[in-house]
Write a protein that holds these residues in place. Sequence first.
Motif, mmCIF file in Angstrom:
data_model
loop_
_atom_site.group_PDB
_atom_site.id
_atom_site.type_symbol
_atom_site.label_atom_id
_atom_site.label_comp_id
_atom_site.label_asym_id
_atom_site.label_seq_id
_atom_site.Cartn_x
_atom_site.Cartn_y
_atom_site.Cartn_z
ATOM 1 N N THR A 20 60.509 -47.514 -63.431
ATOM 2 C CA THR A 20 61.617 -46.831 -62.754
ATOM 3 C C THR A 20 61.280 -45.347 -62.595
ATOM 4 O OG1 THR A 20 63.111 -48.341 -63.882
ATOM 5 C CG2 THR A 20 64.125 -46.459 -62.754
ATOM 6 N N GLY A 21 61.342 -44.862 -61.354
ATOM 7 C CA GLY A 21 61.097 -43.439 -61.099
ATOM 8 C C GLY A 21 59.633 -43.045 -61.086
ATOM 9 N N LEU A 22 58.723 -43.994 -61.292
ATOM 10 C CA LEU A 22 57.292 -43.646 -61.280
ATOM 11 C C LEU A 22 56.672 -44.001 -59.932
ATOM 12 C CD1 LEU A 22 55.974 -45.007 -64.732
ATOM 13 C CD2 LEU A 22 56.804 -42.708 -64.197
ATOM 14 N N SER A 23 55.659 -43.233 -59.538
ATOM 15 C CA SER A 23 54.928 -43.557 -58.309
ATOM 16 C C SER A 23 53.920 -44.665 -58.643
ATOM 17 C CB SER A 23 54.179 -42.322 -57.810
ATOM 18 O OG SER A 23 53.134 -42.016 -58.719
ATOM 19 N N ILE A 24 53.368 -45.267 -57.592
ATOM 20 C CA ILE A 24 52.360 -46.323 -57.808
ATOM 21 C C ILE A 24 51.183 -45.754 -58.607
ATOM 22 C CG2 ILE A 24 50.692 -47.831 -56.632
ATOM 23 C CD1 ILE A 24 52.791 -48.168 -54.393
ATOM 24 N N ASP A 25 50.730 -44.545 -58.232
ATOM 25 C CA ASP A 25 49.587 -43.939 -58.937
ATOM 26 C C ASP A 25 49.890 -43.741 -60.421
ATOM 27 O OD1 ASP A 25 48.119 -43.869 -56.683
ATOM 28 O OD2 ASP A 25 48.382 -41.720 -56.283
ATOM 29 N N GLU A 26 51.127 -43.324 -60.708
ATOM 30 C CA GLU A 26 51.491 -43.111 -62.118
ATOM 31 C C GLU A 26 51.484 -44.429 -62.895
ATOM 32 O OE1 GLU A 26 54.393 -39.180 -61.935
ATOM 33 O OE2 GLU A 26 55.204 -41.091 -61.249
ATOM 34 N N VAL A 27 51.976 -45.480 -62.257
ATOM 35 C CA VAL A 27 51.994 -46.786 -62.939
ATOM 36 C C VAL A 27 50.559 -47.279 -63.166
ATOM 37 C CG1 VAL A 27 52.794 -49.181 -62.862
ATOM 38 C CG2 VAL A 27 54.244 -47.372 -61.921
ATOM 39 N N VAL A 28 49.726 -47.112 -62.131
ATOM 40 C CA VAL A 28 48.320 -47.547 -62.270
ATOM 41 C C VAL A 28 47.651 -46.781 -63.416
ATOM 42 C CG1 VAL A 28 46.041 -47.533 -61.139
ATOM 43 C CG2 VAL A 28 48.055 -48.304 -59.867
ATOM 44 N N ASP A 29 47.891 -45.463 -63.488
ATOM 45 C CA ASP A 29 47.288 -44.662 -64.564
ATOM 46 C C ASP A 29 47.725 -45.165 -65.938
ATOM 47 O OD1 ASP A 29 45.915 -43.126 -62.839
ATOM 48 O OD2 ASP A 29 47.258 -41.384 -62.918
ATOM 49 N N ARG A 30 49.021 -45.471 -66.050
ATOM 50 C CA ARG A 30 49.515 -45.955 -67.357
ATOM 51 C C ARG A 30 48.944 -47.323 -67.690
ATOM 52 N NH1 ARG A 30 55.525 -43.345 -68.137
ATOM 53 N NH2 ARG A 30 54.943 -41.426 -67.088
ATOM 54 N N ALA A 31 48.837 -48.172 -66.661
ATOM 55 C CA ALA A 31 48.267 -49.517 -66.895
ATOM 56 C C ALA A 31 46.806 -49.379 -67.330
ATOM 57 C CB ALA A 31 48.386 -50.361 -65.625
ATOM 58 N N LYS A 32 46.086 -48.455 -66.693
ATOM 59 C CA LYS A 32 44.666 -48.260 -67.050
ATOM 60 C C LYS A 32 44.524 -47.747 -68.479
ATOM 61 C CE LYS A 32 42.458 -47.924 -62.594
ATOM 62 N NZ LYS A 32 41.910 -47.075 -61.539
ATOM 63 N N ALA A 33 45.475 -46.915 -68.890
ATOM 64 C CA ALA A 33 45.431 -46.412 -70.277
ATOM 65 C C ALA A 33 45.657 -47.575 -71.257
ATOM 66 C CB ALA A 33 46.489 -45.330 -70.460
ATOM 67 N N ILE A 34 46.559 -48.487 -70.894
ATOM 68 C CA ILE A 34 46.824 -49.650 -71.762
ATOM 69 C C ILE A 34 45.564 -50.529 -71.835
ATOM 70 C CG2 ILE A 34 48.184 -51.794 -71.981
ATOM 71 C CD1 ILE A 34 50.507 -50.214 -70.527
ATOM 72 N N ILE A 35 44.907 -50.710 -70.673
ATOM 73 C CA ILE A 35 43.690 -51.537 -70.628
ATOM 74 C C ILE A 35 42.577 -50.883 -71.452
ATOM 75 C CG2 ILE A 35 41.869 -52.443 -69.110
ATOM 76 C CD1 ILE A 35 44.099 -52.615 -66.890
ATOM 77 N N ALA A 36 42.415 -49.560 -71.279
ATOM 78 C CA ALA A 36 41.347 -48.846 -72.002
ATOM 79 C C ALA A 36 41.548 -48.969 -73.510
ATOM 80 C CB ALA A 36 41.346 -47.380 -71.574
ATOM 81 N N ASP A 37 42.795 -48.976 -73.904
ATOM 82 C CA ASP A 37 43.142 -49.078 -75.310
ATOM 83 C C ASP A 37 42.714 -50.424 -75.911
ATOM 84 O OD1 ASP A 37 44.407 -47.652 -77.292
ATOM 85 O OD2 ASP A 37 46.171 -48.982 -77.195
ATOM 86 N N LYS A 38 42.735 -51.464 -75.067
ATOM 87 C CA LYS A 38 42.422 -52.825 -75.547
ATOM 88 C C LYS A 38 40.963 -53.193 -75.337
ATOM 89 C CE LYS A 38 46.855 -53.914 -76.117
ATOM 90 N NZ LYS A 38 47.489 -54.380 -77.332
ATOM 91 N N ALA A 39 40.243 -52.410 -74.484
ATOM 92 C CA ALA A 39 38.870 -52.806 -74.113
ATOM 93 C C ALA A 39 37.907 -52.662 -75.282
ATOM 94 C CB ALA A 39 38.402 -51.978 -72.940
#
Length: 224
Positions: free
Chosen positions: A205-224
């Motif tokens: 909510t209230g986030l741009s697509i780029d912001e969501v992608v960045d957060r998703a990438k941070a979650i992925i990096a955390d698990k990689a």
Amino acid sequence: MKSMQIAIDGPASAGKSTIAKILANDLDYVYVDTGAMYRVVTLAALQAGIDPNDEQAVTDLLPNVKITFKPGTPTQHVYLNGQEVTEAIRSDEVARNVSAVASYAAVRSTMTELQREIASNAGVVMDGRDIGTTVLPHADVKIFLIASVQERAERRYKENQAKGIDTDTTLAELTQAIEQRDYLDSHREISPLKKADDAVELDTTGLSIDEVVDRAKAIIADKA
Ligand code: C5P
């Protein structure tokens, strides 16, 4: 980095497919839109004159439903028995009936099998409702994407207007349809829409697509 399985679940129109497609493209993984599969079965039933609420008739139709995908930008192409249905599966009529069709045991087991087969071959970003809980319970990354119903309806409304699909459906009607679909999807008996215990919730909510992608990438990096 080893190829991962990334599961993205969440309610209707939370932006799952937009985010999943970008992640798959950036990671060079296969993108699997599992909602499209349930939509194709629903369309097949409607085209065959079958009542989507008739579980037996929909079950009997399953062997005659062949679903295939071809990569495409910005939307991948979806085929039902060789006929392109990319646009047709996005209609209001399909959206109104898909939750009933997706609640049937035979439909779910057939789709789940197909989804697991695709995921067994490559790195995959798969979006849906039950990927983290049922289809890929051992996925390396599980993201549960949510957003307020108002924002989800507004996004869908703008998308419809831009694509010229169901342009006379009002924002109020879309809001109600989304709420109804979420209710049915989260209250069905088999594999309901539910956050997996080990999924990370991401509120867009209230986030741009780029912001969501960045957060998703941070979650992925955390698990990689
Ligand atoms: O993601 P999308 O909105 O296209 O999904 C359409 C419908 O397909 C959902 O409302 C739900 O009923 C069903 N679905 C499901 N399980 C999935 C993906 C979608 O039951 N993994």
